[in-house]
Design a protein around this motif. Structure first.
Motif, PDB file in Angstrom:
ATOM      1  N   GLU A  50       0.738  -1.241   0.116  1.00 24.09           N
ATOM      2  CA  GLU A  50       0.098   0.008  -0.010  1.00 24.09           C
ATOM      3  C   GLU A  50       0.858   1.304  -0.130  1.00 24.09           C
ATOM      4  OE1 GLU A  50       0.768  -1.148   4.322  1.00 24.09           O
ATOM      5  OE2 GLU A  50       0.181  -2.354   2.482  1.00 24.09           O
ATOM      6  N   ASN A  51       2.154   1.251   0.378  1.00 33.18           N
ATOM      7  CA  ASN A  51       2.958   2.403   0.412  1.00 33.18           C
ATOM      8  C   ASN A  51       4.486   1.847   0.272  1.00 33.18           C
ATOM      9  OD1 ASN A  51       4.239   4.706   0.548  1.00 33.18           O
ATOM     10  ND2 ASN A  51       4.147   4.644   3.075  1.00 33.18           N
ATOM     11  N   PRO A  52       4.761   1.621  -1.129  1.00 31.24           N
ATOM     12  CA  PRO A  52       6.250   1.179  -1.692  1.00 31.24           C
ATOM     13  C   PRO A  52       7.210   2.092  -1.548  1.00 31.24           C
ATOM     14  CG  PRO A  52       4.898   1.696  -3.633  1.00 31.24           C
ATOM     15  CD  PRO A  52       4.034   1.908  -2.314  1.00 31.24           C
ATOM     16  N   ILE A  53       6.940   3.187  -1.028  1.00 28.97           N
ATOM     17  CA  ILE A  53       8.016   4.164  -0.758  1.00 28.97           C
ATOM     18  C   ILE A  53       8.352   4.439   0.965  1.00 28.97           C
ATOM     19  CG2 ILE A  53       8.633   6.627  -0.417  1.00 28.97           C
ATOM     20  CD1 ILE A  53       8.344   5.452  -3.405  1.00 28.97           C
ATOM     21  N   LEU A  54       9.603   3.931   1.199  1.00 31.23           N
ATOM     22  CA  LEU A  54       9.703   3.948   2.625  1.00 31.23           C
ATOM     23  C   LEU A  54       9.812   5.190   3.252  1.00 31.23           C
ATOM     24  CD1 LEU A  54      12.857   1.602   2.083  1.00 31.23           C
ATOM     25  CD2 LEU A  54      10.847   0.993   3.098  1.00 31.23           C
ATOM     26  N   SER A  55       8.636   5.647   3.736  1.00 31.98           N
ATOM     27  CA  SER A  55       8.283   6.943   4.108  1.00 31.98           C
ATOM     28  C   SER A  55       8.282   6.887   5.910  1.00 31.98           C
ATOM     29  CB  SER A  55       7.006   7.593   3.533  1.00 31.98           C
ATOM     30  OG  SER A  55       5.998   6.625   3.765  1.00 31.98           O
ATOM     31  N   ASP A  56       7.815   5.699   6.317  1.00 36.69           N
ATOM     32  CA  ASP A  56       7.537   5.607   7.764  1.00 36.69           C
ATOM     33  C   ASP A  56       8.855   5.309   8.442  1.00 36.69           C
ATOM     34  OD1 ASP A  56       7.835   2.899   6.384  1.00 36.69           O
ATOM     35  OD2 ASP A  56       6.168   2.146   7.670  1.00 36.69           O
ATOM     36  N   VAL A  57       9.985   5.165   7.760  1.00 35.96           N
ATOM     37  CA  VAL A  57      11.336   4.943   8.586  1.00 35.96           C
ATOM     38  C   VAL A  57      12.220   6.118   8.259  1.00 35.96           C
ATOM     39  CG1 VAL A  57      11.173   2.498   8.349  1.00 35.96           C
ATOM     40  CG2 VAL A  57      12.227   3.560   6.659  1.00 35.96           C
ATOM     41  N   ASP A  58      13.111   6.477   9.199  1.00 29.08           N
ATOM     42  CA  ASP A  58      14.111   7.247   8.829  1.00 29.08           C
ATOM     43  C   ASP A  58      15.172   6.576   8.007  1.00 29.08           C
ATOM     44  OD1 ASP A  58      16.391   9.054   9.034  1.00 29.08           O
ATOM     45  OD2 ASP A  58      16.209   9.131  11.287  1.00 29.08           O
ATOM     46  N   ILE A  59      15.183   7.110   6.840  1.00 34.37           N
ATOM     47  CA  ILE A  59      16.310   6.591   5.795  1.00 34.37           C
ATOM     48  C   ILE A  59      17.564   6.535   6.254  1.00 34.37           C
ATOM     49  CG2 ILE A  59      17.026   7.016   3.236  1.00 34.37           C
ATOM     50  CD1 ILE A  59      13.941   5.943   3.544  1.00 34.37           C
ATOM     51  N   LEU A  60      18.154   7.824   6.715  1.00 37.02           N
ATOM     52  CA  LEU A  60      19.451   7.679   7.238  1.00 37.02           C
ATOM     53  C   LEU A  60      19.955   6.676   8.490  1.00 37.02           C
ATOM     54  CD1 LEU A  60      19.768  11.478   6.982  1.00 37.02           C
ATOM     55  CD2 LEU A  60      20.391   9.606   5.417  1.00 37.02           C
ATOM     56  N   LYS A  61      18.918   6.066   8.971  1.00 36.31           N
ATOM     57  CA  LYS A  61      19.049   5.183  10.160  1.00 36.31           C
ATOM     58  C   LYS A  61      19.308   3.734   9.431  1.00 36.31           C
ATOM     59  CE  LYS A  61      17.766   7.742  14.102  1.00 36.31           C
ATOM     60  NZ  LYS A  61      16.767   8.206  15.166  1.00 36.31           N
ATOM     61  N   ILE A  62      18.893   3.475   8.203  1.00 32.48           N
ATOM     62  CA  ILE A  62      18.799   2.253   7.963  1.00 32.48           C
ATOM     63  C   ILE A  62      20.317   1.583   7.589  1.00 32.48           C
ATOM     64  CG2 ILE A  62      18.224   0.505   5.687  1.00 32.48           C
ATOM     65  CD1 ILE A  62      15.960   2.444   5.166  1.00 32.48           C
ATOM     66  N   ARG A  63      20.728   0.428   8.188  1.00 30.93           N
ATOM     67  CA  ARG A  63      22.057   0.098   8.215  1.00 30.93           C
ATOM     68  C   ARG A  63      22.084  -1.248   7.114  1.00 30.93           C
ATOM     69  NH1 ARG A  63      23.443   4.556   8.782  1.00 30.93           N
ATOM     70  NH2 ARG A  63      23.335   5.402  10.612  1.00 30.93           N
ATOM     71  N   GLU A  64      23.401  -1.404   6.846  1.00 31.64           N
ATOM     72  CA  GLU A  64      23.493  -2.588   6.084  1.00 31.64           C
ATOM     73  C   GLU A  64      23.121  -3.949   6.850  1.00 31.64           C
ATOM     74  OE1 GLU A  64      25.998  -0.614   7.227  1.00 31.64           O
ATOM     75  OE2 GLU A  64      27.215   0.083   5.859  1.00 31.64           O
ATOM     76  N   SER A  65      23.217  -4.090   8.267  1.00 33.53           N
ATOM     77  CA  SER A  65      22.821  -5.338   8.925  1.00 33.53           C
ATOM     78  C   SER A  65      21.143  -5.237   8.750  1.00 33.53           C
ATOM     79  CB  SER A  65      23.031  -5.041  10.406  1.00 33.53           C
ATOM     80  OG  SER A  65      22.649  -3.684  11.020  1.00 33.53           O
ATOM     81  N   ASP A  66      20.564  -4.081   8.535  1.00 29.85           N
ATOM     82  CA  ASP A  66      19.100  -4.206   8.309  1.00 29.85           C
ATOM     83  C   ASP A  66      18.778  -4.837   7.020  1.00 29.85           C
ATOM     84  OD1 ASP A  66      18.447  -2.402  10.803  1.00 29.85           O
ATOM     85  OD2 ASP A  66      18.759  -0.858   9.386  1.00 29.85           O
ATOM     86  N   LEU A  67      19.489  -4.578   6.175  1.00 27.19           N
ATOM     87  CA  LEU A  67      19.260  -5.292   4.812  1.00 27.19           C
ATOM     88  C   LEU A  67      19.619  -6.652   5.161  1.00 27.19           C
ATOM     89  CD1 LEU A  67      20.912  -2.743   2.384  1.00 27.19           C
ATOM     90  CD2 LEU A  67      18.415  -2.858   3.180  1.00 27.19           C
ATOM     91  N   ASP A  68      20.785  -7.013   5.613  1.00 30.33           N
ATOM     92  CA  ASP A  68      21.321  -8.467   5.794  1.00 30.33           C
ATOM     93  C   ASP A  68      20.281  -9.118   6.405  1.00 30.33           C
ATOM     94  OD1 ASP A  68      23.583  -7.806   4.538  1.00 30.33           O
ATOM     95  OD2 ASP A  68      24.497  -7.701   6.536  1.00 30.33           O
ATOM     96  N   ASN A  69      19.568  -8.727   7.656  1.00 29.47           N
ATOM     97  CA  ASN A  69      18.566  -9.376   8.336  1.00 29.47           C
ATOM     98  C   ASN A  69      17.529  -9.531   7.585  1.00 29.47           C
ATOM     99  OD1 ASN A  69      20.255  -9.646  10.815  1.00 29.47           O
ATOM    100  ND2 ASN A  69      19.456  -7.662  11.639  1.00 29.47           N
ATOM    101  N   PHE A  70      17.107  -8.617   6.802  1.00 27.79           N
ATOM    102  CA  PHE A  70      15.808  -8.810   6.005  1.00 27.79           C
ATOM    103  C   PHE A  70      15.990  -9.830   4.987  1.00 27.79           C
ATOM    104  CE2 PHE A  70      13.449  -8.075   2.093  1.00 27.79           C
ATOM    105  CZ  PHE A  70      11.996  -7.827   2.791  1.00 27.79           C
ATOM    106  N   TYR A  71      17.084  -9.856   4.364  1.00 29.36           N
ATOM    107  CA  TYR A  71      17.511 -10.805   3.393  1.00 29.36           C
ATOM    108  C   TYR A  71      17.543 -12.371   4.099  1.00 29.36           C
ATOM    109  CZ  TYR A  71      19.785 -12.993  -0.681  1.00 29.36           C
ATOM    110  OH  TYR A  71      19.993 -13.871  -1.675  1.00 29.36           O
ATOM    111  N   ALA A  72      18.042 -12.249   5.275  1.00 28.49           N
ATOM    112  CA  ALA A  72      18.019 -13.949   5.728  1.00 28.49           C
ATOM    113  C   ALA A  72      16.749 -14.347   5.873  1.00 28.49           C
ATOM    114  CB  ALA A  72      18.989 -13.659   7.124  1.00 28.49           C
ATOM    115  N   ASN A  73      15.754 -13.373   6.404  1.00 28.29           N
ATOM    116  CA  ASN A  73      14.381 -13.907   6.858  1.00 28.29           C
ATOM    117  C   ASN A  73      13.154 -13.770   5.728  1.00 28.29           C
ATOM    118  OD1 ASN A  73      15.173 -14.798   9.509  1.00 28.29           O
ATOM    119  ND2 ASN A  73      15.704 -12.616   9.708  1.00 28.29           N
ATOM    120  N   ALA A  74      13.555 -13.263   4.651  1.00 28.79           N
ATOM    121  CA  ALA A  74      12.503 -12.966   3.758  1.00 28.79           C
ATOM    122  C   ALA A  74      12.322 -14.134   2.604  1.00 28.79           C
ATOM    123  CB  ALA A  74      12.721 -11.394   2.970  1.00 28.79           C
ATOM    124  N   SER A  75      11.186 -14.282   1.968  1.00 28.19           N
ATOM    125  CA  SER A  75      11.031 -15.067   1.043  1.00 28.19           C
ATOM    126  C   SER A  75      11.661 -14.638  -0.401  1.00 28.19           C
ATOM    127  CB  SER A  75       9.316 -15.084   0.502  1.00 28.19           C
ATOM    128  OG  SER A  75       8.897 -13.729  -0.162  1.00 28.19           O
TER     129      SER A  75
END
Length: 111
Positions: free
Chosen positions: A8-33
């Motif tokens: 419903e909102n494909p733009i990451l507007s509900d998070v602080d973009i500058l606080k997204i870290r590499e580990s957040d991407l790694d964690n997502f990748y490890a647990n996502a379909s």
């Protein structure tokens, strides 16, 4: 930070973009379909473009950095090094932080 695919909102507007870290991407990748792993790439891409469109170069730079990292480290599609070089160059052009330059050197070594 927990990232989630939100159709419903494909733009990451509900998070602080500058606080997204590499580990957040790694964690997502490890647990996502497999589908959501790819969907996150497109959400990052759409959010980067949106940030540019509204004039937020600092956020756009950080998103381009994250895109380069995600392509090169997690997704690793064919030609990931070529794609990652493009996005890290965009990040540096928008905001030449040392961290972005370090990532560019890492990408330059290839997968």
């Amino acid at each position: 930070m927990k990232l989630a695919i939100k159709w419903e909102n494909p733009i990451l507007s509900d998070v602080d973009i500058l606080k997204i870290r590499e580990s957040d991407l790694d964690n997502f990748y490890a647990n996502a379909s497999d589908t959501d792993k790819t969907n996150l790439f497109f959400m990052l891409l759409a959010t980067a473009q949106y940030s540019l469109d509204v004039g937020n170069k600092k956020e756009a730079a950080h998103l381009n950095y994250l895109i380069a990292y995600y392509l090169f480290t997690a997704l690793t599609p064919p030609a990931s090094d070529i794609l990652a070089k493009h996005y890290i160059k965009s990040a540096i052009d928008l905001n030449p932080l040392p961290r972005y330059m370090e990532e560019a050197a890492f990408i330059e070594n290839g997968n």
